[in-house]
Write a protein that holds these residues in place. Structure first.
Motif, short mmCIF file in Angstrom:
data_model
loop_
_atom_site.label_atom_id
_atom_site.label_comp_id
_atom_site.label_asym_id
_atom_site.label_seq_id
_atom_site.Cartn_x
_atom_site.Cartn_y
_atom_site.Cartn_z
N VAL A 136 0.84 -1.20 0.00
CA VAL A 136 0.00 0.00 0.00
C VAL A 136 0.88 1.26 0.00
N CYS A 137 1.89 1.26 0.86
CA CYS A 137 2.82 2.41 0.88
C CYS A 137 3.54 2.55 -0.45
N SER A 138 3.87 1.43 -1.08
CA SER A 138 4.54 1.47 -2.38
C SER A 138 3.64 2.10 -3.43
N GLY A 139 2.35 1.73 -3.42
CA GLY A 139 1.42 2.32 -4.36
C GLY A 139 1.31 3.82 -4.19
N VAL A 140 1.29 4.26 -2.93
CA VAL A 140 1.24 5.70 -2.66
C VAL A 140 2.52 6.38 -3.15
N ALA A 141 3.67 5.76 -2.90
CA ALA A 141 4.94 6.34 -3.35
C ALA A 141 5.00 6.43 -4.88
N LEU A 142 4.54 5.40 -5.57
CA LEU A 142 4.55 5.42 -7.04
C LEU A 142 3.57 6.47 -7.57
N ALA A 143 2.41 6.60 -6.94
CA ALA A 143 1.47 7.64 -7.34
C ALA A 143 2.07 9.03 -7.12
N ALA A 144 2.76 9.20 -5.99
CA ALA A 144 3.41 10.49 -5.72
C ALA A 144 4.47 10.80 -6.77
N SER A 145 5.19 9.78 -7.20
CA SER A 145 6.19 9.97 -8.25
C SER A 145 5.53 10.46 -9.53
N CYS A 146 4.38 9.87 -9.88
CA CYS A 146 3.66 10.31 -11.08
C CYS A 146 3.23 11.78 -10.95
N LEU A 147 2.71 12.14 -9.79
CA LEU A 147 2.23 13.51 -9.59
C LEU A 147 3.38 14.51 -9.64
N LEU A 148 4.52 14.13 -9.08
CA LEU A 148 5.68 15.01 -9.14
C LEU A 148 6.12 15.24 -10.59
N LEU A 149 6.16 14.16 -11.38
CA LEU A 149 6.56 14.30 -12.78
C LEU A 149 5.56 15.15 -13.54
N ALA A 150 4.28 15.05 -13.20
CA ALA A 150 3.27 15.85 -13.89
C ALA A 150 3.51 17.35 -13.71
N THR A 151 4.12 17.73 -12.58
CA THR A 151 4.36 19.16 -12.32
C THR A 151 5.50 19.73 -13.15
#
Length: 410
Positions: A288-303
């Motif tokens: 679950v924490c990994s999924g959150v970390a990967l989602a955060a990575s996507c959001l950071l790249l989107a910026t």
């Protein structure tokens, strides 16, 4: 006697694990070299059209999906060491036969023989580790050590492949293909020295274990959701380079730097990460924490859309670190769940199912990122982040169901 995670194993078993580790590193050396050069070798040297190469790889992958569970079940019926040796020998011959390819049909036959056994081989290798080590925590730790050796071999092989591309002569590609075939032969020879076990039962056991794995719907559900986290690999190999090239003003070399960060981080962190996934419950939390970390990575790249300069580079590096944390946790969790929720006597078949699920996601992963990130840009990153978060939200419920319905071992 030696001690591994509190479990007493004899010197022969410990030595066998070490040899298997070295064999995995040697095979990965050839893999890294081949994956660096195969596209140019097949299209420019052999002369196969690029579209035909793509179709051939897809056909081979489809055969691999179909073969993964039965091959894993064979490791339950027979000594997994012997099954793995046979697979390595066939792949040795398959790679050598690339030197004889002279047309579309010979290319297709050789590619199916070589590529289709890859997923099944991974499942059998996991079954072999499980046969040598009976404690699941020790199994996960050993698989982590195998992955470290794999990435070290990949890195060295990729460097050799880059040298072949730099020379760009037919003889260089020929030597590389022959050397890769040799690495598989060495792997087969080393694996043959690993301690084995007796056959596990009658021939009908293969069919029974295949049915047991495919019919264990709670396990199938967990495996399917966990496999979604493997999109992190296509994210790094396809999504990030496309994004940097088409949607930012950052240097293209940055995507290569991120790969280096990832490789070094995996080599240093995969074994320690297994401490976070020792049981199905802790593995679920880690996933679950990994999924959150990967989602955060996507959001950071989107910026970083349209971004340039030191600030955008910093954001990409932070996203790479979040991706690394997510990948380390996902891989450790996937081992703990695939082993911890499986029927012990059908471990090979269950591992084949897990490999098939991951391979299915990998088939569609590059296309997903090509469309999502290449066509829709920032919105595409949000879509992928949502997939990671959806998988993270579904997994706890599915794992609880799988634990509750877990079939008893005979």
């Amino acid at each position: 006697m030696v001690t591994m995670n509190g479990q007493q194993t004899d010197d022969a078993t410990a030595g066998g694990l070490r040899r298997l580790l070295w064999g995995r590193g040697v095979a990965a050396l050839g893999d890294g070299m081949w994956f660096t050069i195969w596209a140019l070798y097949l299209t420019r040297i052999v002369g196969i059209p690029a579209g035909t190469v793509g179709v051939g790889m897809a056909v081979a992958a489809a055969f691999g999906l179909a073969a993964a569970v039965p091959l894993g079940a064979l490791a339950d019926r027979h000594d997994p060491r012997r099954v793995l040796v046979v697979i390595a020998v066939v792949r040795t011959g398959g790679m050598a036969c690339y030197l004889l390819v002279d047309g579309v049909w010979s290319f297709l036959v050789v590619t199916v023989a070589f590529v289709a056994l890859a997923n099944g081989g991974s499942a059998v290798r996991t079954a072999l580790v499980a046969a040598l080590v009976s404690d699941n925590r020790a199994r996960v730790r050993e698989l982590a050590r195998q992955r470290v050796a794999q990435h070290v071999g990949y890195a060295a092989g990729a460097a050799l492949g880059a040298a072949v591309l730099a020379v760009d002569r037919p003889v260089g590609y020929t030597v590389a293909v022959a050397a890769n075939s040799l690495t598989f032969a060495v792997f087969a020879a080393i694996t043959a020295t690993v301690p084995g076990r007796r056959a596990g039962g009658p021939t009908r056991l293969v069919r029974a274990n295949v049915r047991a794995a495919l019919g264990d719907l709670p396990y199938v559900g967990v495996t399917a959701v966990v496999a979604l986290f493997s999109l992190c690999w296509a994210m790094l190999s396809t999504g990030l380079p496309l994004w940097i090239a088409e949607s930012t003003r950052l240097p293209l070399v940055l995507s290569g730097i991120v790969v280096v960060i990832s490789s070094v981080g995996i080599a240093a962190g995969q074994v320690p990460a297994t401490r976070l996934a020792r049981t199905p419950a802790s593995a679920t939390r880690t996933a679950v924490c990994s999924g959150v970390a990967l989602a955060a990575s996507c959001l950071l790249l989107a910026t970083t859309a349209g971004g340039a300069g030191a600030v955008a580079v910093t954001v990409v590096v932070v996203a790479a670190l979040a991706h690394l944390a997510g990948e380390l946790g996902y891989v450790a969790s996937s081992w703990a769940l695939s082993l911890g929720l499986a029927r012990e006597r059908a471990l090979g078949a269950y591992q084949g199912l897990a490999e098939a699920a991951t391979a299915t996601v990998q088939i569609f992963g590059p296309a997903l990122f090509t469309v999502a990130v290449g066509r829709y840009g920032t919105v595409g990153w949000l879509l992928v982040a949502a997939i990671f978060l959806l998988a993270a939200s579904l997994l706890p419920v599915l794992v609880r169901r799988a634990v509750h319905d877990r079939p008893a071992s005979p």
